[in-house]
Design a protein around this motif. Structure first.
Motif, PDB file in Angstrom:
ATOM      1  N   GLU A   8       0.924  -1.263   0.065  1.00  0.00           N
ATOM      2  CA  GLU A   8       0.024   0.015  -0.028  1.00  0.00           C
ATOM      3  C   GLU A   8       0.846   1.317   0.040  1.00  0.00           C
ATOM      4  OE1 GLU A   8      -2.774  -0.545   3.477  1.00  0.00           O
ATOM      5  OE2 GLU A   8      -3.611  -2.228   2.405  1.00  0.00           O
ATOM      6  N   ARG A   9       1.808   1.238   0.655  1.00  0.00           N
ATOM      7  CA  ARG A   9       2.851   2.393   0.718  1.00  0.00           C
ATOM      8  C   ARG A   9       3.612   2.668  -0.626  1.00  0.00           C
ATOM      9  NH1 ARG A   9       3.348   7.470   2.682  1.00  0.00           N
ATOM     10  NH2 ARG A   9       5.708   7.990   2.861  1.00  0.00           N
ATOM     11  N   ALA A  12       0.891   4.006  -2.975  1.00  0.00           N
ATOM     12  CA  ALA A  12       1.002   5.478  -2.742  1.00  0.00           C
ATOM     13  C   ALA A  12       1.963   6.514  -3.179  1.00  0.00           C
ATOM     14  CB  ALA A  12       0.548   5.787  -1.193  1.00  0.00           C
ATOM     15  N   ARG A  15       2.189   6.700  -7.033  1.00  0.00           N
ATOM     16  CA  ARG A  15       1.054   7.760  -7.366  1.00  0.00           C
ATOM     17  C   ARG A  15       1.531   9.047  -7.270  1.00  0.00           C
ATOM     18  NH1 ARG A  15      -4.156   4.004  -5.397  1.00  0.00           N
ATOM     19  NH2 ARG A  15      -3.976   2.600  -7.155  1.00  0.00           N
ATOM     20  N   GLU A  16       2.154   9.237  -6.371  1.00  0.00           N
ATOM     21  CA  GLU A  16       2.881  10.813  -5.810  1.00  0.00           C
ATOM     22  C   GLU A  16       4.140  10.991  -6.914  1.00  0.00           C
ATOM     23  OE1 GLU A  16       3.123  11.018  -1.840  1.00  0.00           O
ATOM     24  OE2 GLU A  16       1.008  10.703  -1.344  1.00  0.00           O
ATOM     25  N   GLU A  74      -3.963  -1.212  -8.034  1.00  0.00           N
ATOM     26  CA  GLU A  74      -3.982  -1.493  -6.605  1.00  0.00           C
ATOM     27  C   GLU A  74      -3.213  -2.943  -6.616  1.00  0.00           C
ATOM     28  OE1 GLU A  74      -5.591  -0.217  -4.013  1.00  0.00           O
ATOM     29  OE2 GLU A  74      -6.389   1.377  -5.538  1.00  0.00           O
TER      30      GLU A  74
END
Length: 122
Positions: A8-9, A12, A15-16, A74
Motif C-alpha cells: 500500500e505504501r 501511494a 502515485r505521487e 491496486e
C-alpha cells in the motif's frame, strides 16, 4: 511493516511520483531489480543492490523526454509477495512516444523489498 502495508505504501508513493522515497523507505540495501530477458543487459537492465537500482532509475529518468500520463493499480498480496499493474504514456529521447504496460512483482523479507521484477511485452 507487513507485506500488505509495504504494498500500500509503495502504491501511494508511486502515485505521487516519489520514487526516491520508495527506495529510502521500502527497499533493502541488497535488493535486486530484474527486467524481461530481452532487456536484462545495459544501463536499464537488471540491477543488484540499492545503489545500482538508484543509478538505473536515474538513467531511466534521463532517457525520458516527457511524461504524458500513467497509472498505478491496486496491489495484490500473497504471503511475502505482491504485484502491482502499472502503465506509462511517455516520450523517450530518440525513440518517440510509447504506451507501456507492465506487471510489477515484489518480494518482501524482514519488512523490506528484496526483489522487484517487471513483466511486459518487450
Amino acid at each position: 511493516m507487513n507485506t500488505q502495508q509495504i504494498a500500500e505504501r509503495l502504491v501511494a508513493l508511486c502515485r505521487e511520483g516519489q520514487y526516491e522515497q520508495v527506495y529510502d523507505e521500502l527497499f533493502a540495501d541488497d535488493a535486486e531489480n530484474i527486467e524481461m530477458p530481452a532487456m536484462a543487459n545495459g544501463p536499464l537492465g537488471n540491477a543488484k543492490g540499492l545503489d545500482a537500482i538508484r543509478a538505473k532509475g536515474k538513467a531511466w529518468g534521463e532517457a525520458v523526454e516527457q511524461v504524458h500520463g500513467g497509472s498505478v493499480g491496486e496491489p495484490s498480496v500473497s504471503g511475502n509477495w505482491f504485484s502491482v499493474p502499472m502503465s506509462l504514456d511517455v516520450t523517450m529521447k530518440g525513440q518517440g512516444r510509447m504506451q507501456m504496460e507492465e506487471m510489477c512483482l515484489y518480494q518482501v523479507r524482514d519488512g523490506k523489498i528484496v526483489r522487484e521484477q517487471f513483466f511486459y511485452d518487450a
